[in-house]
Design a protein around this motif. Structure first.
Motif, mmCIF file in Angstrom:
data_model
loop_
_atom_site.group_PDB
_atom_site.id
_atom_site.type_symbol
_atom_site.label_atom_id
_atom_site.label_comp_id
_atom_site.label_asym_id
_atom_site.label_seq_id
_atom_site.Cartn_x
_atom_site.Cartn_y
_atom_site.Cartn_z
ATOM 1 N N ASN A 249 0.870 -1.172 0.000
ATOM 2 C CA ASN A 249 0.000 0.000 0.000
ATOM 3 C C ASN A 249 0.908 1.224 0.000
ATOM 4 O OD1 ASN A 249 0.664 0.596 2.787
ATOM 5 N ND2 ASN A 249 -0.827 -0.960 3.401
ATOM 6 N N GLU A 250 0.342 2.408 0.156
ATOM 7 C CA GLU A 250 1.175 3.615 0.045
ATOM 8 C C GLU A 250 2.211 3.758 1.146
ATOM 9 O OE1 GLU A 250 -1.602 7.039 2.078
ATOM 10 O OE2 GLU A 250 -2.010 6.488 0.001
ATOM 11 N N THR A 251 2.050 3.044 2.249
ATOM 12 C CA THR A 251 3.011 3.151 3.354
ATOM 13 C C THR A 251 3.835 1.888 3.584
ATOM 14 O OG1 THR A 251 1.343 2.465 4.976
ATOM 15 C CG2 THR A 251 1.570 4.844 4.562
ATOM 16 N N LEU A 252 3.622 0.850 2.784
ATOM 17 C CA LEU A 252 4.345 -0.409 2.983
ATOM 18 C C LEU A 252 4.850 -0.969 1.660
ATOM 19 C CD1 LEU A 252 5.323 -2.710 4.798
ATOM 20 C CD2 LEU A 252 3.060 -3.761 4.557
ATOM 21 N N ARG A 253 6.170 -0.982 1.539
ATOM 22 C CA ARG A 253 6.847 -1.661 0.423
ATOM 23 C C ARG A 253 7.748 -2.711 1.031
ATOM 24 N NH1 ARG A 253 11.064 0.916 -3.979
ATOM 25 N NH2 ARG A 253 11.544 -1.047 -5.065
ATOM 26 N N PHE A 254 7.647 -3.938 0.547
ATOM 27 C CA PHE A 254 8.356 -5.088 1.094
ATOM 28 C C PHE A 254 9.295 -5.635 0.022
ATOM 29 C CE2 PHE A 254 8.833 -9.612 1.929
ATOM 30 C CZ PHE A 254 9.054 -9.654 3.287
ATOM 31 N N VAL A 255 10.606 -5.508 0.254
ATOM 32 C CA VAL A 255 11.612 -6.011 -0.684
ATOM 33 C C VAL A 255 12.423 -7.075 0.043
ATOM 34 C CG1 VAL A 255 13.605 -5.423 -2.121
ATOM 35 C CG2 VAL A 255 11.720 -3.780 -1.858
ATOM 36 N N GLN A 256 12.335 -8.319 -0.437
ATOM 37 C CA GLN A 256 13.071 -9.428 0.176
ATOM 38 C C GLN A 256 14.204 -9.843 -0.746
ATOM 39 O OE1 GLN A 256 10.806 -12.673 1.927
ATOM 40 N NE2 GLN A 256 12.362 -14.132 1.267
ATOM 41 N N LEU A 257 15.413 -9.919 -0.174
ATOM 42 C CA LEU A 257 16.615 -10.294 -0.907
ATOM 43 C C LEU A 257 17.317 -11.408 -0.141
ATOM 44 C CD1 LEU A 257 17.930 -6.640 -1.454
ATOM 45 C CD2 LEU A 257 16.406 -7.941 -2.958
ATOM 46 N N GLY B 237 12.688 -1.829 2.809
ATOM 47 C CA GLY B 237 11.514 -1.221 2.211
ATOM 48 C C GLY B 237 11.041 -0.051 3.025
ATOM 49 N N THR B 238 9.803 0.302 2.832
ATOM 50 C CA THR B 238 9.180 1.355 3.624
ATOM 51 C C THR B 238 8.138 0.707 4.520
ATOM 52 O OG1 THR B 238 7.637 1.793 1.817
ATOM 53 C CG2 THR B 238 9.574 3.208 1.960
ATOM 54 N N GLY B 239 8.106 1.131 5.769
ATOM 55 C CA GLY B 239 7.132 0.600 6.699
ATOM 56 C C GLY B 239 7.441 -0.780 7.244
ATOM 57 N N VAL B 240 8.688 -1.259 7.089
ATOM 58 C CA VAL B 240 9.016 -2.608 7.562
ATOM 59 C C VAL B 240 9.790 -2.629 8.878
ATOM 60 C CG1 VAL B 240 8.935 -3.665 5.273
ATOM 61 C CG2 VAL B 240 11.100 -2.805 6.136
ATOM 62 N N THR B 241 10.377 -1.501 9.272
ATOM 63 C CA THR B 241 11.115 -1.456 10.529
ATOM 64 C C THR B 241 11.114 -0.031 11.070
ATOM 65 O OG1 THR B 241 13.223 -1.918 11.634
ATOM 66 C CG2 THR B 241 13.362 -1.124 9.375
ATOM 67 N N GLU B 242 11.235 0.078 12.373
ATOM 68 C CA GLU B 242 11.333 1.392 13.007
ATOM 69 C C GLU B 242 12.776 1.802 13.260
ATOM 70 O OE1 GLU B 242 8.850 1.612 16.475
ATOM 71 O OE2 GLU B 242 7.106 0.876 15.390
ATOM 72 N N MET B 243 13.734 0.934 12.934
ATOM 73 C CA MET B 243 15.141 1.273 13.121
ATOM 74 C C MET B 243 15.527 2.408 12.178
ATOM 75 S SD MET B 243 17.110 -2.402 13.471
ATOM 76 C CE MET B 243 16.429 -3.097 11.966
ATOM 77 N N PRO B 244 16.367 3.332 12.632
ATOM 78 C CA PRO B 244 16.816 4.382 11.729
ATOM 79 C C PRO B 244 17.756 3.828 10.657
ATOM 80 C CG PRO B 244 17.687 4.735 13.953
ATOM 81 C CD PRO B 244 16.829 3.522 13.997
ATOM 82 N N PRO B 245 17.734 4.399 9.452
ATOM 83 C CA PRO B 245 18.636 3.937 8.395
ATOM 84 C C PRO B 245 20.087 3.919 8.876
ATOM 85 C CG PRO B 245 17.021 5.451 7.495
ATOM 86 C CD PRO B 245 16.861 5.479 8.996
ATOM 87 N N GLY B 246 20.770 2.829 8.528
ATOM 88 C CA GLY B 246 22.177 2.685 8.878
ATOM 89 C C GLY B 246 22.444 2.127 10.260
ATOM 90 N N SER B 247 21.406 1.773 11.002
ATOM 91 C CA SER B 247 21.607 1.341 12.391
ATOM 92 C C SER B 247 21.796 -0.167 12.570
ATOM 93 C CB SER B 247 20.442 1.811 13.269
ATOM 94 O OG SER B 247 19.232 1.215 12.858
#
Length: 123
Positions: free
Chosen positions: A37-45, A57-67
């Protein structure tokens, strides 16, 4: 009771840039890329040969980028892994030789860090 790690979240700022880094440069397989949806993108690698995948993705974790620091993968040959990463344009460390293994380190564009460990025979 068996427990197996199956998915590790990697927090990133730019999903497309991160996906390109992990697939084109590090060599992971692109399994799924769903805009739920507009707030959830799920990319699995998934790393080649691994039973555990990463999700970004977007909306998959609350951790800050790079943490996400120190995710570790086991490899057969540290020198070959380093050469492959360098050949694909990844800034990788020299091989770090320890009593318990040979390591290569790298970071993604957001600063999440990875360690590749070649196990050494214990005698």
């Amino acid at each position: 009771m068996d427990m197996k790690i199956e998915l590790v979240a990697i927090p990133v700022t730019d999903v497309d840039r991160a996906k390109a880094f992990y697939v084109d440069q590090v060599g992971f397989n692109a399994d799924h890329d769903f805009q739920v949806n507009e707030t959830l993108r799920f990319v699995q690698l998934t790393p080649p040969g691994s039973a555990c995948s990463i999700v970004l993705g977007t909306g998959v974790t609350e951790m800050p980028p790079g943490s996400q620091k120190g995710v570790q993968m086991v490899i057969a040959d540290a020198d070959a892994a380093r050469a492959e990463l360098i050949g694909r344009g990844v800034e990788a460390s020299d091989v770090d030789v320890q009593d318990w293994g040979r390591f290569v380190y790298f970071s993604d564009p957001d600063g999440n860090t990875w360690a590749l460990q070649q196990m050494v025979p214990q005698g």
